[in-house]
Write a protein that holds these residues in place. Structure first.
Motif, PDB file in Angstrom:
ATOM      1  N   GLU B  32       1.391   5.199 -10.417  1.00 30.51           N
ATOM      2  CA  GLU B  32       1.892   6.429 -11.045  1.00 30.51           C
ATOM      3  C   GLU B  32       2.897   7.160 -10.161  1.00 30.51           C
ATOM      4  OE1 GLU B  32       0.734   7.378 -14.123  1.00 30.51           O
ATOM      5  OE2 GLU B  32      -0.598   5.640 -14.232  1.00 30.51           O
ATOM      6  N   THR B  33       3.412   6.494  -9.130  1.00 28.53           N
ATOM      7  CA  THR B  33       4.327   7.152  -8.194  1.00 28.53           C
ATOM      8  C   THR B  33       5.735   7.227  -8.786  1.00 28.53           C
ATOM      9  OG1 THR B  33       3.030   6.286  -6.371  1.00 28.53           O
ATOM     10  CG2 THR B  33       5.217   7.110  -5.831  1.00 28.53           C
ATOM     11  N   THR B  34       6.182   8.408  -9.156  1.00 33.50           N
ATOM     12  CA  THR B  34       7.507   8.549  -9.769  1.00 33.50           C
ATOM     13  C   THR B  34       8.591   8.833  -8.729  1.00 33.50           C
ATOM     14  OG1 THR B  34       6.982  10.850 -10.187  1.00 33.50           O
ATOM     15  CG2 THR B  34       6.658   9.324 -12.004  1.00 33.50           C
ATOM     16  N   VAL B  89       8.282   6.857 -20.139  1.00 29.55           N
ATOM     17  CA  VAL B  89       7.122   7.462 -20.809  1.00 29.55           C
ATOM     18  C   VAL B  89       7.513   8.858 -21.298  1.00 29.55           C
ATOM     19  CG1 VAL B  89       4.754   8.258 -20.476  1.00 29.55           C
ATOM     20  CG2 VAL B  89       5.515   6.158 -19.382  1.00 29.55           C
ATOM     21  N   TYR B  90       7.204   9.158 -22.558  1.00 31.91           N
ATOM     22  CA  TYR B  90       7.539  10.482 -23.107  1.00 31.91           C
ATOM     23  C   TYR B  90       6.523  11.499 -22.619  1.00 31.91           C
ATOM     24  CZ  TYR B  90       8.843  14.116 -26.418  1.00 31.91           C
ATOM     25  OH  TYR B  90       9.250  15.296 -26.975  1.00 31.91           O
ATOM     26  N   ASP B  91       6.979  12.428 -21.773  1.00 30.92           N
ATOM     27  CA  ASP B  91       6.088  13.459 -21.222  1.00 30.92           C
ATOM     28  C   ASP B  91       6.952  14.660 -20.858  1.00 30.92           C
ATOM     29  OD1 ASP B  91       4.134  14.940 -20.054  1.00 30.92           O
ATOM     30  OD2 ASP B  91       3.758  13.595 -18.362  1.00 30.92           O
ATOM     31  N   ALA B  97      10.837  14.928 -15.832  1.00 26.80           N
ATOM     32  CA  ALA B  97      11.308  14.500 -17.149  1.00 26.80           C
ATOM     33  C   ALA B  97      12.798  14.793 -17.309  1.00 26.80           C
ATOM     34  CB  ALA B  97      10.510  15.215 -18.232  1.00 26.80           C
ATOM     35  N   ASN B  98      13.508  13.881 -18.038  1.00 29.79           N
ATOM     36  CA  ASN B  98      14.925  14.135 -18.297  1.00 29.79           C
ATOM     37  C   ASN B  98      15.066  15.028 -19.536  1.00 29.79           C
ATOM     38  OD1 ASN B  98      14.501  12.482 -20.486  1.00 29.79           O
ATOM     39  ND2 ASN B  98      15.603  10.716 -19.653  1.00 29.79           N
ATOM     40  N   VAL B 103      10.040  10.395 -18.778  1.00 27.71           N
ATOM     41  CA  VAL B 103       9.854  10.242 -17.323  1.00 27.71           C
ATOM     42  C   VAL B 103       9.945   8.764 -16.995  1.00 27.71           C
ATOM     43  CG1 VAL B 103       8.372  10.781 -15.370  1.00 27.71           C
ATOM     44  CG2 VAL B 103       8.219  12.156 -17.445  1.00 27.71           C
ATOM     45  N   ARG B 104      10.649   8.439 -15.916  1.00 25.24           N
ATOM     46  CA  ARG B 104      10.689   7.029 -15.463  1.00 25.24           C
ATOM     47  C   ARG B 104       9.437   6.757 -14.639  1.00 25.24           C
ATOM     48  NH1 ARG B 104      15.885   5.289 -16.488  1.00 25.24           N
ATOM     49  NH2 ARG B 104      15.481   3.221 -15.660  1.00 25.24           N
ATOM     50  N   MET B 105       8.611   5.804 -15.093  1.00 22.45           N
ATOM     51  CA  MET B 105       7.381   5.450 -14.392  1.00 22.45           C
ATOM     52  C   MET B 105       7.547   4.072 -13.742  1.00 22.45           C
ATOM     53  SD  MET B 105       5.319   7.970 -14.852  1.00 22.45           S
ATOM     54  CE  MET B 105       3.634   7.437 -14.641  1.00 22.45           C
ATOM     55  N   PRO B 106       6.786   3.777 -12.703  1.00 22.79           N
ATOM     56  CA  PRO B 106       6.892   2.464 -12.042  1.00 22.79           C
ATOM     57  C   PRO B 106       6.642   1.309 -13.019  1.00 22.79           C
ATOM     58  CG  PRO B 106       5.512   3.939 -10.767  1.00 22.79           C
ATOM     59  CD  PRO B 106       5.786   4.629 -12.054  1.00 22.79           C
TER      60      PRO B 106
END
Lengths: 119, 146
Positions: B32-34, B89-91, B97-98, B103-106
């Protein structure tokens, strides 16, 4: 006339072959996750038999490994880990048999030359 | 070929599998490291393995009639990044988040890592078994001297 008879030499040669086979089998297991690796094993019983049928001395046999063949996973690896584990156990037990028979025969010889201890 | 080859070969397998378990653990820990050190999401790492003893020199020596070198086990050639793209991932509430809320997740899939871990632990155990069989064989040899 050698001090050791053909049977004793064959036993010792089989022990040598079994030890080499063990190295190859251990190598196969160590490479169970190496892409493209093909398993190898030594058919020391077959090679020994061929040499003895051809009338050669058992101690002159130089054992060599041959590929086991077969592809077992998507990365081209041909090692079947379960089969290898079984072969390793089998080889270990076979080696134990060989050493025990060889030791018993040596004991007979020691008894014959008057050096054997109480049984 | 030396006397303890089989033990060394199994030991190389143990080293390789332990490193693979370390890397899998790192992948799971960073699932979960963004924000990595470079500001980007963590990239999944993979261990590259190669078998020792099957190199060009050995093959040549064998082809020229020499005796085959004993198998040398396995070695790690490197730890490389998995090129699979990051997961989006939509968050919308997340700090990273953009504008569209993604959000770009690993690129780490924890199910893949768990199955890898089982595989690595199984192979490790088979290597241990092979090692103890080899050890029994060596001690059988020593029994001959008794």
């Amino acid at each position: 006339m050698s001090l050791l008879d053909t049977t004793q030499l064959a036993l010792e040669s089989a022990m040598r072959g079994s030890m080499i086979d063990q190295t190859y089998l251990a190598n196969d297991l160590a490479n169970a996750d190496t892409p493209g690796f093909q398993a190898q094993a030594v058919n020391f019983q077959g090679e020994l038999q061929a040499a003895m049928q051809a009338g050669r001395s058992p101690s002159s046999v130089s054992f060599s490994a041959s590929p086991e063949g077969g592809v077992n996973s998507a990365d081209g690896n041909g090692v079947n880990a379960e089969q290898m584990s079984a072969q390793i156990s089998e080889n270990g037990l076979l080696y134990q048999d060989l050493t025990q028979v060889a030791a018993a025969r040596e004991q007979i010889m020691l008894t014959a030359i008057g050096q054997g201890g109480a049984a | 070929m030396s006397f303890f080859d089989a033990l060394n070969v199994s030991a190389s397998g143990l080293t390789a599998e332990r490193l693979r378990m370390d890397v899998t653990a790192e992948n799971l820990a960073n699932a979960e490291t963004t924000q990595g050190p470079n500001g980007k999401p963590y990239q999944r790492q993979e261990v590259e393995l190669r078998s020792v003893g099957g190199d060009f020199g050995n093959t040549l020596a064998q082809a020229m009639g020499g005796s085959a070198a004993p198998p040398g086990g396995v070695e790690v050639t490197g730890i490389v990044a998995d090129k699979t793209p990051d997961q989006l991932v939509y968050d919308p509430g997340a700090p990273g988040a953009n504008k569209a809320g993604y959000v770009r997740m690993p690129n780490v899939n924890s199910v893949t890592e768990m199955t890898d871990l089982i595989d690595e632990s199984d192979t490790y155990q088979s290597d241990v078994t092979a090692m103890s069989t080899s050890k029994t064989m060596y001690s059988d040899t020593l029994q001959l001297l008794k």
